[in-house]
Design a protein around this motif. Structure first.
Motif, mmCIF file in Angstrom:
data_model
loop_
_atom_site.group_PDB
_atom_site.id
_atom_site.type_symbol
_atom_site.label_atom_id
_atom_site.label_comp_id
_atom_site.label_asym_id
_atom_site.label_seq_id
_atom_site.Cartn_x
_atom_site.Cartn_y
_atom_site.Cartn_z
ATOM 1 N N ALA A 1 -47.111 7.440 -28.787
ATOM 2 C CA ALA A 1 -45.796 8.065 -28.657
ATOM 3 C C ALA A 1 -45.530 8.508 -27.228
ATOM 4 O O ALA A 1 -44.409 8.361 -26.714
ATOM 5 C CB ALA A 1 -45.685 9.255 -29.613
ATOM 6 N N LYS A 2 -46.539 9.042 -26.569
ATOM 7 C CA LYS A 2 -46.385 9.432 -25.162
ATOM 8 C C LYS A 2 -46.006 8.217 -24.317
ATOM 9 O O LYS A 2 -45.127 8.303 -23.436
ATOM 10 C CB LYS A 2 -47.677 10.050 -24.636
ATOM 11 C CG LYS A 2 -48.018 11.406 -25.221
ATOM 12 C CD LYS A 2 -49.398 11.860 -24.737
ATOM 13 C CE LYS A 2 -49.881 13.083 -25.492
ATOM 14 N NZ LYS A 2 -51.240 13.500 -25.070
ATOM 15 N N TYR B 1 -42.166 7.020 -25.363
ATOM 16 C CA TYR B 1 -41.091 7.874 -24.867
ATOM 17 C C TYR B 1 -41.139 8.011 -23.344
ATOM 18 O O TYR B 1 -40.102 8.207 -22.703
ATOM 19 C CB TYR B 1 -41.153 9.241 -25.548
ATOM 20 C CG TYR B 1 -40.716 9.174 -26.998
ATOM 21 C CD1 TYR B 1 -39.380 9.029 -27.333
ATOM 22 C CD2 TYR B 1 -41.652 9.214 -28.030
ATOM 23 C CE1 TYR B 1 -38.986 8.952 -28.665
ATOM 24 C CE2 TYR B 1 -41.264 9.125 -29.364
ATOM 25 C CZ TYR B 1 -39.930 8.992 -29.673
ATOM 26 O OH TYR B 1 -39.536 8.889 -30.993
ATOM 27 N N LEU C 1 -39.294 4.963 -22.290
ATOM 28 C CA LEU C 1 -37.892 4.950 -22.707
ATOM 29 C C LEU C 1 -37.048 5.976 -21.969
ATOM 30 O O LEU C 1 -35.925 5.685 -21.545
ATOM 31 C CB LEU C 1 -37.807 5.195 -24.213
ATOM 32 C CG LEU C 1 -36.465 4.867 -24.867
ATOM 33 C CD1 LEU C 1 -36.198 3.366 -24.825
ATOM 34 C CD2 LEU C 1 -36.443 5.376 -26.316
ATOM 35 N N PHE C 2 -37.586 7.194 -21.805
ATOM 36 C CA PHE C 2 -36.803 8.295 -21.246
ATOM 37 C C PHE C 2 -37.314 8.798 -19.905
ATOM 38 O O PHE C 2 -36.806 9.790 -19.382
ATOM 39 C CB PHE C 2 -36.792 9.471 -22.229
ATOM 40 C CG PHE C 2 -36.032 9.226 -23.507
ATOM 41 C CD1 PHE C 2 -34.844 8.522 -23.512
ATOM 42 C CD2 PHE C 2 -36.521 9.727 -24.711
ATOM 43 C CE1 PHE C 2 -34.148 8.313 -24.698
ATOM 44 C CE2 PHE C 2 -35.828 9.527 -25.903
ATOM 45 C CZ PHE C 2 -34.639 8.809 -25.886
ATOM 46 N N TRP D 1 -40.094 10.296 -19.454
ATOM 47 C CA TRP D 1 -40.762 11.569 -19.684
ATOM 48 C C TRP D 1 -42.208 11.496 -19.195
ATOM 49 O O TRP D 1 -42.868 10.463 -19.295
ATOM 50 C CB TRP D 1 -40.780 11.908 -21.172
ATOM 51 C CG TRP D 1 -39.445 12.304 -21.736
ATOM 52 C CD1 TRP D 1 -38.294 12.575 -21.049
ATOM 53 C CD2 TRP D 1 -39.137 12.466 -23.123
ATOM 54 N NE1 TRP D 1 -37.283 12.912 -21.906
ATOM 55 C CE2 TRP D 1 -37.771 12.855 -23.195
ATOM 56 C CE3 TRP D 1 -39.856 12.336 -24.301
ATOM 57 C CZ2 TRP D 1 -37.128 13.091 -24.411
ATOM 58 C CZ3 TRP D 1 -39.227 12.576 -25.509
ATOM 59 C CH2 TRP D 1 -37.879 12.959 -25.553
ATOM 60 N N LEU E 1 -44.234 17.215 -28.299
ATOM 61 C CA LEU E 1 -44.925 16.160 -29.040
ATOM 62 C C LEU E 1 -46.253 16.711 -29.526
ATOM 63 O O LEU E 1 -46.967 17.381 -28.772
ATOM 64 C CB LEU E 1 -45.128 14.949 -28.126
ATOM 65 C CG LEU E 1 -45.700 13.670 -28.718
ATOM 66 C CD1 LEU E 1 -45.196 12.454 -27.945
ATOM 67 C CD2 LEU E 1 -47.237 13.678 -28.690
ATOM 68 N N TRP F 1 -39.010 13.799 -36.158
ATOM 69 C CA TRP F 1 -38.450 14.762 -35.216
ATOM 70 C C TRP F 1 -37.958 16.002 -35.952
ATOM 71 O O TRP F 1 -37.440 15.917 -37.067
ATOM 72 C CB TRP F 1 -37.272 14.144 -34.467
ATOM 73 C CG TRP F 1 -37.683 13.241 -33.343
ATOM 74 C CD1 TRP F 1 -37.846 11.886 -33.392
ATOM 75 C CD2 TRP F 1 -37.983 13.639 -31.997
ATOM 76 N NE1 TRP F 1 -38.243 11.403 -32.160
ATOM 77 C CE2 TRP F 1 -38.331 12.457 -31.286
ATOM 78 C CE3 TRP F 1 -37.998 14.855 -31.337
ATOM 79 C CZ2 TRP F 1 -38.674 12.474 -29.938
ATOM 80 C CZ3 TRP F 1 -38.355 14.881 -30.006
ATOM 81 C CH2 TRP F 1 -38.680 13.709 -29.310
ATOM 82 N N THR G 1 -30.880 0.914 -23.461
ATOM 83 C CA THR G 1 -31.920 1.736 -24.082
ATOM 84 C C THR G 1 -32.328 1.176 -25.431
ATOM 85 O O THR G 1 -33.517 1.133 -25.766
ATOM 86 C CB THR G 1 -31.435 3.191 -24.227
ATOM 87 O OG1 THR G 1 -31.094 3.711 -22.947
ATOM 88 C CG2 THR G 1 -32.518 4.061 -24.855
ATOM 89 N N ALA H 1 -36.035 -0.058 -26.329
ATOM 90 C CA ALA H 1 -36.802 0.508 -27.438
ATOM 91 C C ALA H 1 -37.383 -0.596 -28.311
ATOM 92 O O ALA H 1 -38.551 -0.540 -28.722
ATOM 93 C CB ALA H 1 -35.930 1.441 -28.265
ATOM 94 N N ASP I 1 -39.027 4.914 -33.442
ATOM 95 C CA ASP I 1 -40.184 4.601 -32.598
ATOM 96 C C ASP I 1 -41.231 3.834 -33.413
ATOM 97 O O ASP I 1 -41.103 3.705 -34.640
ATOM 98 C CB ASP I 1 -40.736 5.872 -31.939
ATOM 99 C CG ASP I 1 -41.438 6.823 -32.902
ATOM 100 O OD1 ASP I 1 -41.980 6.365 -33.928
ATOM 101 O OD2 ASP I 1 -41.463 8.040 -32.625
#
Length: 254
Positions: A24-25, A28, A31-32, A34, A60, A72, A210, A214, A239
């Motif tokens: 997940a890290k 995202y 994607l963003f 982050w 997260l 989420w 985006t 994804a 995701d």
């Protein structure tokens, strides 16, 4: 959203609990944009701040309990978590997790509205919540999907003091005239097994790009990019672990 800072009663944080934190890290982060900062303290349980530049953008964590699924959660800022939980139950909702201290940063509770939609309450101490809103990669809108719009329109103003701006097909939530989210009726287009829930939307520079990115990262496009009212372009994505979230074109807030 028209809110630009953490405001009591408004959304202050979104976090994902996931079956695969490392994946997940990576997802995202790509994607963003982050950057993951995982708290090294054992008592933090692997909790990670996802940073947008120098500002905290979202949280997260691993799955903490048996039966918990990737998903989420949206948190709302309150001055007194215990008193707000009492309001929730008085208005027909329930406490999923009673108020508890989170290290030295705040007090936290998980509750559900009368239809079953789960959300969190955050009483800040050293940590208020997101440090950025509405910019690409930041939280910019929250949406309640429910089969009980009438009950929800009574519940949330009673518990969190929201205003209700109801249109023919969509209702917007606000605080002092500043809309920050909405409510969508779950009609026949939603699977019967899908429960009412809160969906965070993150701002992006280009919704179509985006959504494509994804999918390329192993995610799924749940709702293809669409223009709403000729003004806002949105998409709903999933995701690789199953966490569902929305994106919208930055600069079309509220």
């Amino acid at each position: 959203m028209k809110l630009t800072t953490v405001t009591v009663g408004g959304p202050c944080w979104a976090e994902i609990a996931t079956s695969d934190p490392a994946a997940a890290k990576a997802f995202y982060g790509e994607l963003f944009a982050w950057r993951a900062e995982t708290d090294p303290r054992p008592e933090a349980g692997g909790y990670t701040m996802m940073m947008l530049g120098d500002a905290p953008a979202a949280g997260l964590s691993p799955l903490y309990g048996p039966g918990q699924r990737t998903g989420w959660t949206v948190s709302f800022s309150v001055t007194d978590a215990d008193a707000t939980v009492a309001k929730v139950t008085a208005a027909g909702g329930r406490a999923v997790m009673e108020p508890m201290e989170v290290l030295d940063i705040g007090r936290f509770a998980v509750v559900a509205d009368p239809s079953g939609a789960v959300f969190s309450l955050w009483q800040a101490r050293s940590f208020a919540g997101a440090g950025v809103f509405n910019d690409p990669g930041a939280l910019g809108w929250v949406e309640l999907l429910t089969r009980d719009t009438e009950g929800s329109a009574a519940f949330y103003p009673a518990v969190l003091g929201w205003s209700v701006n109801a249109g023919e097909s969509y209702t917007q939530w606000g605080l002092d005239g500043a809309d920050f989210g909405g409510m969508l009726a779950m009609g026949e287009q939603f699977p019967a097994h899908l429960p009412p829930h809160w969906l965070p939307y993150f701002a992006v520079a280009d919704v179509d790009v985006t959504a494509s990115r994804a999918a390329g990262l192993g995610g799924e496009v749940v709702m293809a990019p669409s223009s709403i009212g000729g003004v806002r372009r949105i998409a709903v994505l999933r995701d690789p672990q199953g966490g569902v979230f929305g994106v919208y074109q930055a600069g079309t807030d509220g």
